[in-house]
Design an enzyme around this catalytic site. Structure first.
Site, mmCIF file in Angstrom:
data_model
loop_
_atom_site.group_PDB
_atom_site.id
_atom_site.type_symbol
_atom_site.label_atom_id
_atom_site.label_comp_id
_atom_site.label_asym_id
_atom_site.label_seq_id
_atom_site.Cartn_x
_atom_site.Cartn_y
_atom_site.Cartn_z
ATOM 1 N N HIS A 165 46.497 44.388 62.030
ATOM 2 C CA HIS A 165 46.903 46.019 61.649
ATOM 3 C C HIS A 165 45.179 46.282 61.259
ATOM 4 O O HIS A 165 45.589 47.891 60.886
ATOM 5 C CB HIS A 165 46.907 45.480 59.608
ATOM 6 C CG HIS A 165 48.030 44.748 59.384
ATOM 7 N ND1 HIS A 165 49.564 45.352 59.764
ATOM 8 C CD2 HIS A 165 48.256 43.788 59.265
ATOM 9 C CE1 HIS A 165 50.401 44.158 59.632
ATOM 10 N NE2 HIS A 165 50.331 43.471 58.941
ATOM 11 N N HIS A 224 47.845 39.095 55.058
ATOM 12 C CA HIS A 224 48.959 39.345 54.642
ATOM 13 C C HIS A 224 48.934 41.276 54.531
ATOM 14 O O HIS A 224 47.672 40.906 53.121
ATOM 15 C CB HIS A 224 49.981 38.723 54.418
ATOM 16 C CG HIS A 224 50.836 39.216 54.689
ATOM 17 N ND1 HIS A 224 51.782 39.429 55.391
ATOM 18 C CD2 HIS A 224 52.273 39.883 53.143
ATOM 19 C CE1 HIS A 224 53.446 39.902 54.761
ATOM 20 N NE2 HIS A 224 53.075 40.149 52.962
#
Length: 153
Positions: A51, A137
């Protein structure tokens, strides 16, 4: 003269084979792993690869989100600059981020045919799961108006 040329060619061939064997063995000795299987990768390292430092070349997921920021700013969410929500166990950023949200163009596509349409989104609150003061996450993103003390309205 022809005999000498044949011996030289044989020697070069043997040397080339030894180099190839050494190179393939050397990569195993140094624990070389393909990009999708990294057994010694921590949850934070995986989060960062997917990410923050993403090269947008991972598996064909329905949606891929990439945070356009330096790793230190993203880590700060889990180190006191975020709002923890006890109900969800997620932490909401207090700072806003720019992200790129990519949606898979063709349902069910498989590597290497992952084709995405990406959109740049600005002024986004990001919601992450933290472990050991590190994000592990990416849950979702919100506009600031959708976030009220860590809970979605």
């Amino acid at each position: 003269m022809c005999f000498l040329l044949q011996e030289t060619m044989k020697t070069l061939f043997v040397c080339m084979m030894l180099v190839l064997l050494f190179a393939s063995g050397f990569s195993k000795v140094n624990n070389f792993q393909p990009s999708e299987h990294r057994p010694e990768e921590t949850p934070y390292e995986k989060f960062r690869r997917q990410h923050v430092d993403a090269k947008m070349t991972e598996n064909c997921k329905e949606t891929n989100t990439f945070i356009l920021s330096i790793p230190a700013k993203v880590k700060s969410i889990c180190r006191g600059d975020g709002r923890y929500d006890e109900n969800s166990g997620m932490t909401y950023s207090t700072a806003t981020f720019r992200i790129i949200k990519c949606k898979l163009k063709h349902q069910g596509a498989r590597k290497p045919s992952c084709q995405y349409e990406g959109r740049l989104l600005t002024n986004r609150i990001i919601v992450v799961k933290c472990e050991g003061k590190l994000p592990v996450h990416f849950d979702r993103d919100l506009l600031p108006s959708e976030s009220n003390d860590g809970e979605q309205l």
